[in-house]
Design a protein around this motif. Structure first.
Motif, PDB file in Angstrom:
ATOM      1  N   LEU A 256      14.870  -7.414   7.699  1.00 50.32           N
ATOM      2  CA  LEU A 256      15.579  -6.632   6.693  1.00 50.32           C
ATOM      3  C   LEU A 256      15.551  -5.174   7.140  1.00 50.32           C
ATOM      4  N   VAL A 257      16.717  -4.607   7.362  1.00 55.70           N
ATOM      5  CA  VAL A 257      16.831  -3.216   7.800  1.00 55.70           C
ATOM      6  C   VAL A 257      17.527  -2.438   6.687  1.00 55.70           C
ATOM      7  N   THR A 258      16.842  -1.406   6.155  1.00 52.53           N
ATOM      8  CA  THR A 258      17.417  -0.629   5.069  1.00 52.53           C
ATOM      9  C   THR A 258      17.709   0.785   5.526  1.00 52.53           C
ATOM     10  N   MET A 259      18.750   1.364   4.924  1.00 48.01           N
ATOM     11  CA  MET A 259      19.259   2.652   5.363  1.00 48.01           C
ATOM     12  C   MET A 259      19.286   3.584   4.157  1.00 48.01           C
ATOM     13  N   LYS A 260      18.172   4.260   3.946  1.00 50.93           N
ATOM     14  CA  LYS A 260      17.984   5.097   2.766  1.00 50.93           C
ATOM     15  C   LYS A 260      17.659   6.530   3.169  1.00 50.93           C
ATOM     16  N   ALA A 261      17.952   7.456   2.276  1.00 56.74           N
ATOM     17  CA  ALA A 261      17.699   8.869   2.559  1.00 56.74           C
ATOM     18  C   ALA A 261      16.215   9.209   2.516  1.00 56.74           C
ATOM     19  N   GLU A 262      15.442   8.491   1.674  1.00 59.23           N
ATOM     20  CA  GLU A 262      14.032   8.813   1.490  1.00 59.23           C
ATOM     21  C   GLU A 262      13.165   7.574   1.664  1.00 59.23           C
ATOM     22  N   VAL A 263      11.937   7.784   2.116  1.00 60.34           N
ATOM     23  CA  VAL A 263      11.005   6.678   2.336  1.00 60.34           C
ATOM     24  C   VAL A 263      10.739   5.924   1.035  1.00 60.34           C
ATOM     25  N   GLU A 264      10.612   6.658  -0.065  1.00 60.37           N
ATOM     26  CA  GLU A 264      10.330   6.011  -1.348  1.00 60.37           C
ATOM     27  C   GLU A 264      11.461   5.056  -1.744  1.00 60.37           C
ATOM     28  N   GLU A 265      12.698   5.445  -1.453  1.00 59.09           N
ATOM     29  CA  GLU A 265      13.830   4.582  -1.757  1.00 59.09           C
ATOM     30  C   GLU A 265      13.793   3.326  -0.891  1.00 59.09           C
ATOM     31  N   ALA A 266      13.414   3.484   0.366  1.00 55.38           N
ATOM     32  CA  ALA A 266      13.324   2.339   1.264  1.00 55.38           C
ATOM     33  C   ALA A 266      12.241   1.369   0.810  1.00 55.38           C
ATOM     34  N   GLU A 267      11.096   1.901   0.415  1.00 48.94           N
ATOM     35  CA  GLU A 267      10.005   1.050  -0.068  1.00 48.94           C
ATOM     36  C   GLU A 267      10.426   0.269  -1.305  1.00 48.94           C
ATOM     37  N   LYS A 268      11.113   0.926  -2.208  1.00 46.28           N
ATOM     38  CA  LYS A 268      11.584   0.262  -3.424  1.00 46.28           C
ATOM     39  C   LYS A 268      12.596  -0.834  -3.082  1.00 46.28           C
ATOM     40  N   ALA A 269      13.466  -0.556  -2.121  1.00 41.37           N
ATOM     41  CA  ALA A 269      14.484  -1.532  -1.730  1.00 41.37           C
ATOM     42  C   ALA A 269      13.857  -2.773  -1.100  1.00 41.37           C
ATOM     43  N   LEU A 270      12.849  -2.583  -0.263  1.00 43.06           N
ATOM     44  CA  LEU A 270      12.271  -3.689   0.494  1.00 43.06           C
ATOM     45  C   LEU A 270      11.164  -4.429  -0.259  1.00 43.06           C
ATOM     46  N   ARG A 271      10.657  -3.836  -1.336  1.00 46.16           N
ATOM     47  CA  ARG A 271       9.523  -4.417  -2.062  1.00 46.16           C
ATOM     48  C   ARG A 271       9.776  -5.836  -2.567  1.00 46.16           C
ATOM     49  N   PRO A 272      10.959  -6.173  -3.117  1.00 44.47           N
ATOM     50  CA  PRO A 272      11.160  -7.540  -3.618  1.00 44.47           C
ATOM     51  C   PRO A 272      10.957  -8.618  -2.551  1.00 44.47           C
ATOM     52  N   ALA A 273      11.317  -8.333  -1.315  1.00 38.22           N
ATOM     53  CA  ALA A 273      11.085  -9.306  -0.248  1.00 38.22           C
ATOM     54  C   ALA A 273       9.601  -9.444   0.044  1.00 38.22           C
ATOM     55  N   GLN A 274       8.914  -8.333   0.083  1.00 37.49           N
ATOM     56  CA  GLN A 274       7.478  -8.349   0.362  1.00 37.49           C
ATOM     57  C   GLN A 274       6.714  -9.131  -0.706  1.00 37.49           C
ATOM     58  N   GLU A 275       7.150  -9.026  -1.929  1.00 32.23           N
ATOM     59  CA  GLU A 275       6.419  -9.661  -3.039  1.00 32.23           C
ATOM     60  C   GLU A 275       6.759 -11.139  -3.212  1.00 32.23           C
ATOM     61  N   THR A 276       7.846 -11.594  -2.635  1.00 34.63           N
ATOM     62  CA  THR A 276       8.260 -12.984  -2.841  1.00 34.63           C
ATOM     63  C   THR A 276       8.212 -13.823  -1.575  1.00 34.63           C
ATOM     64  N   ARG A 277       7.854 -13.246  -0.441  1.00 35.36           N
ATOM     65  CA  ARG A 277       7.885 -13.977   0.828  1.00 35.36           C
ATOM     66  C   ARG A 277       6.956 -15.183   0.793  1.00 35.36           C
ATOM     67  N   PRO A 278       7.340 -16.272   1.464  1.00 39.09           N
ATOM     68  CA  PRO A 278       6.446 -17.427   1.555  1.00 39.09           C
ATOM     69  C   PRO A 278       5.210 -17.095   2.383  1.00 39.09           C
ATOM     70  N   VAL A 279       4.120 -17.731   2.073  1.00 36.46           N
ATOM     71  CA  VAL A 279       2.905 -17.562   2.876  1.00 36.46           C
ATOM     72  C   VAL A 279       3.101 -18.268   4.208  1.00 36.46           C
ATOM     73  N   GLY A 280       2.285 -17.896   5.184  1.00 34.82           N
ATOM     74  CA  GLY A 280       2.309 -18.602   6.457  1.00 34.82           C
ATOM     75  C   GLY A 280       2.943 -17.849   7.599  1.00 34.82           C
ATOM     76  N   THR A 281       3.174 -16.545   7.465  1.00 39.01           N
ATOM     77  CA  THR A 281       3.759 -15.788   8.562  1.00 39.01           C
ATOM     78  C   THR A 281       2.817 -15.740   9.766  1.00 39.01           C
ATOM     79  N   VAL A 282       3.399 -15.771  10.941  1.00 35.40           N
ATOM     80  CA  VAL A 282       2.640 -15.561  12.166  1.00 35.40           C
ATOM     81  C   VAL A 282       2.290 -14.079  12.287  1.00 35.40           C
ATOM     82  N   SER A 283       3.257 -13.246  11.940  1.00 35.67           N
ATOM     83  CA  SER A 283       3.051 -11.803  11.873  1.00 35.67           C
ATOM     84  C   SER A 283       4.104 -11.228  10.944  1.00 35.67           C
ATOM     85  N   GLU A 284       3.878 -10.001  10.475  1.00 39.16           N
ATOM     86  CA  GLU A 284       4.841  -9.371   9.575  1.00 39.16           C
ATOM     87  C   GLU A 284       4.597  -7.873   9.523  1.00 39.16           C
TER      88      GLU A 284
END
Length: 458
Positions: A256-284
């Motif tokens: 997921l690549v986000t294009m935001k003016a501020e870091v806080e906006e990027a974190e807010k945009a990407l947070r839903p994926a981080q909170e719902t991702r399935p367990v079992g990643t090799v790396s992330e």
């Protein structure tokens, strides 16, 4: 005007002019009469008129990234635009005028460095604007920002008769319509694209990445399918199957690549994926600092030079069981350098497109990029692509011109009405088939063009 005639130069000089800038090292057995290394619009006009005098066809090369090497045609004069580079930027209006051989990286290097602007060009850095925009332009964040060709405000075109025209929505409008989606069947030679630009994010890009073992393919895919339709507007979403360097097993990578003016906006945009991702990643990683240049470098690594390529693609039906349809493609790569891509297109795919030739899309874009080094692997790699696509096409509505080879498989590329209109425009502006057009099996399509129908679908 510098012309390399096949019968007047040594074999090495001719071969370099013929295929030296062709990216795919599966070289075609097709031989132009001559190659013109154009440096200006006058060269292009003169070449088209020269072809008319000699009764032969004209082919065009912008960046050389056509997998099928559409520019290399028998009994033609090839206009190679590699030395024709021009760029003018109006930062206040957020517009640019660029020649077709300008690559995405070349264009954005100037735009970002000098103007804090960007254009959503091709993901692979060395793709020229010409072929990319003519076939529609599945560029950066296409799922939200739309097709790159929607940002084409006008085109300057040399017609099949050698006339230089300016084309927009009110002037030579049918050529302007065709220039946004006709692909290699455009009935003229584009010399300049007039483009609308985006602001480049003040803090650059941010990205999150999740790498899963292939055993979790279904879980990972179902998750990203569930969150992508309503995900953040400035975030691009893709899933890739590949062999990571040093690993012996296929792994599934979600980016997921986000294009935001501020870091806080990027974190807010990407947070839903981080909170719902399935367990079992090799790396992330989560919301890591990124940039367009870094993404270009990764794309270049995935698409190495001096390699052999076979590609194909499909728009998968919206209501298909996408993980089931694509399972073989994602879990059985034929070579360590091959990779498979699913690209989220919703919500762009659900809106009405502007009036332009480009007219086919779905929620799910899928493509195979089979990459290898040795000619001895040609049959095996190509057979794998054929086998996968034979099955996938049953669940597709058509394909994107840019990752297609009409010599191997023809399918739908436009809505039916648009396909008929495109044929009319091509015949009106190029009734003799002076511009080479679509390279089908035997190069026989001429002014008839493509059938715009599924070839394999059962």
């Amino acid at each position: 005007m510098h012309i390399v005639w096949k019968d007047s130069v040594d074999a090495a000089t001719y071969e370099e002019a013929r295929v030296g800038r062709v990216f795919n090292h599966r070289r075609p057995e097709r031989f132009p009469l001559a190659i013109v290394k154009a440096t200006c619009e006058a060269d292009i006009v003169a070449t088209v008129k020269l072809a008319a005098e000699r009764g032969c066809r004209v082919a065009v090369r912008s960046g050389g990234h056509s997998w099928a090497a559409w520019s290399v045609r028998d009994a033609s004069i090839l206009i190679d635009l590699g030395s024709y580079k021009t760029l003018e930027v109006d930062a206040e209006r957020r517009t640019a005028c660029a020649s077709p051989s300008m690559t995405g990286r070349e264009l954005n290097t100037v735009l970002i460095r000098d103007h804090q602007l960007m254009f959503p060009g091709g993901h692979c850095p060395d793709v020229g604007l010409g072929g990319f925009l003519l076939q529609g332009g599945m560029g950066w964040n296409c799922r939200n920002w739309g097709w790159a060709c929607e940002r084409v405000l006008a085109v300057d075109v040399v017609t099949a008769e050698g006339q230089l025209l300016h084309c927009n929505s009110s002037q030579n409008a049918d050529l302007y319509w065709a220039a946004r989606g006709a692909g290699p069947g455009f009935p003229g030679v584009v010399t300049k694209f007039h483009l609308s630009l985006n602001p480049y994010p003040k803090r650059g890009f941010r990205s999150s990445g999740y790498l899963y073992p292939v055993s979790l393919y279904r879980q990972a895919f179902q998750w990203i399918l569930s969150i992508s339709p309503t995900f953040d507007y400035d975030t691009e979403i893709a899933m890739i199957s590949h062999y990571p360097e040093g690993e012996n097993e296929i792994q599934i990578f979600i980016l997921l690549v986000t294009m935001k003016a501020e870091v806080e906006e990027a974190e807010k945009a990407l947070r839903p994926a981080q909170e719902t991702r399935p367990v079992g990643t090799v790396s992330e990683w989560f919301c890591q600092e990124d940039s367009l240049d870094n993404q270009y470098n990764k794309q270049a690594n995935a698409n190495p030079e001096q390699h052999r390529y076979c590609t194909d693609n499909a728009y998968i039906e919206n209501d298909a069981d996408v993980p089931a349809v694509l399972e073989e493609a994602f879990t059985t790569l034929p070579h360590r350098k091959a990779f498979t891509l699913w690209y989220a297109m919703n919500p762009c795919s659900r809106r009405k497109l502007p009036d332009m030739a480009l007219s086919l899309q779905s929620d799910h874009y899928f493509a195979l990029y089979t990459v290898w080094e040795k000619e001895e692997d040609d049959h095996r790699c190509r057979a794998w692509v054929h086998k996968v696509m034979k099955s996938v096409e049953r669940h597709s509505i058509g394909a994107y011109l840019g990752d297609s080879d009409f010599q191997v498989r023809r399918t739908k590329f436009w809505a039916d009405d648009n396909a008929r209109r495109l044929t009319e425009v091509r015949r009106r502006w190029d009734p003799l088939g002076r511009i080479c057009g679509y390279l089908d099996a035997g190069d026989l399509s001429g002014t008839r063009g493509l059938d715009n129908a599924h070839e394999w679908k059962l």
